[in-house]
Enzyme design. Structure first.
Site, PDB file in Angstrom:
ATOM      1  N   GLU A 185      -6.696  -2.215  -9.737  1.00 24.55           N
ATOM      2  CA  GLU A 185      -7.499  -0.991  -9.784  1.00 24.55           C
ATOM      3  C   GLU A 185      -8.051  -0.691 -11.186  1.00 24.55           C
ATOM      4  OE1 GLU A 185      -5.245   2.068  -7.739  1.00 24.55           O
ATOM      5  OE2 GLU A 185      -5.433   0.996  -5.838  1.00 24.55           O
ATOM      6  N   GLU A 299      -4.373  -3.204  -0.670  1.00 24.93           N
ATOM      7  CA  GLU A 299      -3.575  -1.970  -0.545  1.00 24.93           C
ATOM      8  C   GLU A 299      -4.208  -1.075   0.501  1.00 24.93           C
ATOM      9  OE1 GLU A 299      -2.343   0.451  -3.840  1.00 24.93           O
ATOM     10  OE2 GLU A 299      -1.993  -1.288  -5.135  1.00 24.93           O
TER      11      GLU A 299
END
Length: 502
Positions: A185, A299
């Site tokens: 991320e 995710e």
């Protein structure tokens, strides 16, 4: 003691159960043709799971939970943060500033996974302290450093040494089956390069080329962004710079905002956001100069609904089933975050059922989500298309039909029981049928835990008692009646109907 209709069916037998089912009214009709053509239905939702950070894999509680989830999903990959964190001891420097590598804990981490039949989905993160440009610490409890490297020559050497060590220890044929994902991320606070995208692309380029210098068979990808960001620009960059890219990865959760996922203010229910985000990225890849790149959604989870802690409840089963239906055909693998609550981003766990992500709660208690994953694992390997948005129809290799149906109701709303009448064509009209359930009365360990008084530290005996509940999905052996069977679905219930092939 007041017994449910299903419990009475268990006590009095299939005849009572069938009669009680047929007594219901206003049934929704679902027509299924067992002879209809199908298409491949890989179990993309259960091939990979996320978990707590790298060092936690050395705990017996982690490995025990992994084995239990492996039993019911047969998952193949585990992904976690922090293989390069200082607590793993990979990187140091001597007094002259020369790199010193130590892969002893890395070996123990990956040995433990492989011994249990699970391969690493290697997330290359985070920055070793002595290699960091700045000591930029993320607010997670374990305080990982999220800065770029101070020296890309040293970073490249570290990545080459890491990859070469893995190949030397496990063999190229094995490691070429792994995935190497660059960072986590980088579009949010897990990366403090400035500007974020440009500096992440620099990190990716160095990492991918270093890995490929060890062997072109090693698989590398990114950008591992949150909320479906950067994918189109990442592919454009990789093409322009001729950077090796074997897969695309991104993240997104059903409770991410519409603005973050799509850049709009549309009214999109949470139950639709995840797969629409995946479709957005799927379509970006298809329209790019590298349309064949596989998509790994590394995710995701169902929405938590804040203080309702929905991830601990039976809601997960219906939400999971609906996500499988919506996301099928758009993604190669989805990595549910996480398989276990051995997880410390906010610090050590304090009690079971605290709203965390996993299928197994603190202390080894299998949540309702565990029972749901176990149930849906039984779906077949081929999908027969079905118009009903609350039903999945699949076929196993032996020709048996496996049908999932659910009654999805968001936890902040009220709903009612549904009645579904299946008409199954193309099979003997009196075929044997096996019905299994995961709902408020079957596999609901949260309710059982509350009935115990919600002990903060359950005894081993209490954990065993709760896990017996998790495995009680109450299989009933019934038969079709002239090709029909009528069944009830409580709020957020999931049922699995197997029409067995003799």
């Amino acid at each position: 003691m007041r017994l449910s209709r299903f419990a009475l069916g268990i006590l009095l037998g299939p005849a009572f159960f069938a009669a009680s089912c047929w007594a219901q009214t206003s049934a929704e009709r679902v027509v299924i043709d067992a002879r209809a053509p199908g298409r491949p239905f890989p179990h993309f939702w259960e091939q990979t799971f996320g978990s707590g950070r790298a060092i936690l894999t050395l705990r017996e509680s982690y490995r025990s939970d992994l084995r239990e989830v492996k039993k019911v999903t047969e998952f193949s990959y585990a992904r976690f943060h922090n293989i390069l964190h200082d607590e793993v001891g990979v990187y140091d420097e001597d007094e002259q500033g020369h790199p010193v590598y130590n892969f002893a804990y890395v070996d123990q981490i990956y040995d433990g996974l492989l011994k249990n039949g699970v391969r690493p989905f290697v997330e290359i993160s985070f920055m070793p302290k002595k290699l960091a440009l700045r000591q930029d610490v993320h607010p997670f409890w374990y305080k990982q450093i999220v800065a770029p490297p101070k020296d890309y020559i040293k970073w490249d050497d570290l990545i080459r040494a890491f990859a070469q060590h893995l190949v030397d220890r496990y063999g190229l044929d094995e490691v070429s089956e792994w995935y190497f994902e660059v960072w986590n991320e980088p579009n949010i606070d897990f990366w403090t390069g400035d500007p974020k995208q440009e500096t992440y692309f620099e990190l990716y380029d160095h990492t991918a080329r270093a890995l490929k210098s060890v062997s072109p068979r090693l698989r590398v990808g990114g950008p591992a962004t949150s909320s479906a960001h950067w994918v189109d620009s990442f592919i454009q960059h990789a093409v322009a710079q001729n950077v090796p890219t074997d897969f695309i990865s991104s993240h997104g959760y059903a409770d991410d905002t519409v603005q973050d996922l799509f850049g709009t203010n549309e009214d999109i229910p949470m139950d639709r956001r995840l797969c629409l985000a995946i479709k957005k990225v799927h379509d970006q890849i298809a329209a790019s100069a590298r349309p064949g790149l596989p998509l790994m959604w590394t995710e995701w989870n169902v929405p938590s609904f804040g203080p309702l802690n929905a991830r601990d409840t039976v809601y997960v089963g219906a939400a999971l089933a609906d996500d499988i239906r919506q996301c099928d055909g758009l993604v190669q693998m989805m990595s549910f975050w996480t398989f276990s609550d051995v997880f410390e981003e906010g610090g050590p766990g304090r009690e079971p059922f605290d709203g965390s992500f996993g299928l197994v709660a603190l202390g080894g208690i299998k949540k309702p989500s565990y029972s749901a994953f176990a149930l849906l694992h039984k779906l077949g390997q081929e999908r027969i298309l079905q118009d009903n948005s609350n039903v999945l129809v699949t076929r196993r290799r032996d020709g048996s039909l496996v049908i999932a149906a659910w009654n999805l109701v968001d936890p902040d709303k009220s709903g009612t029981e549904r009645s579904v009448e299946f008409e199954i064509r193309g099979v003997a009209p009196g075929s044997e049928v096996r019905v299994s359930r995961a709902d408020s009365e079957h596999g609901n360990t949260l309710a059982a835990y509350k009935s115990m008084g919600s002990p903060r530290y359950p005894t081993q005996a209490q954990v065993r008692e709760l896990n017996r509940v998790a495995e009680m999905t109450s299989t009933q052996n019934l038969r079709l009646s002239k090709g029909f069977i009528k069944l009830q679905l409580p709020v957020n219930g999931v049922l699995l109907v197997e029409v067995l092939k003799k």
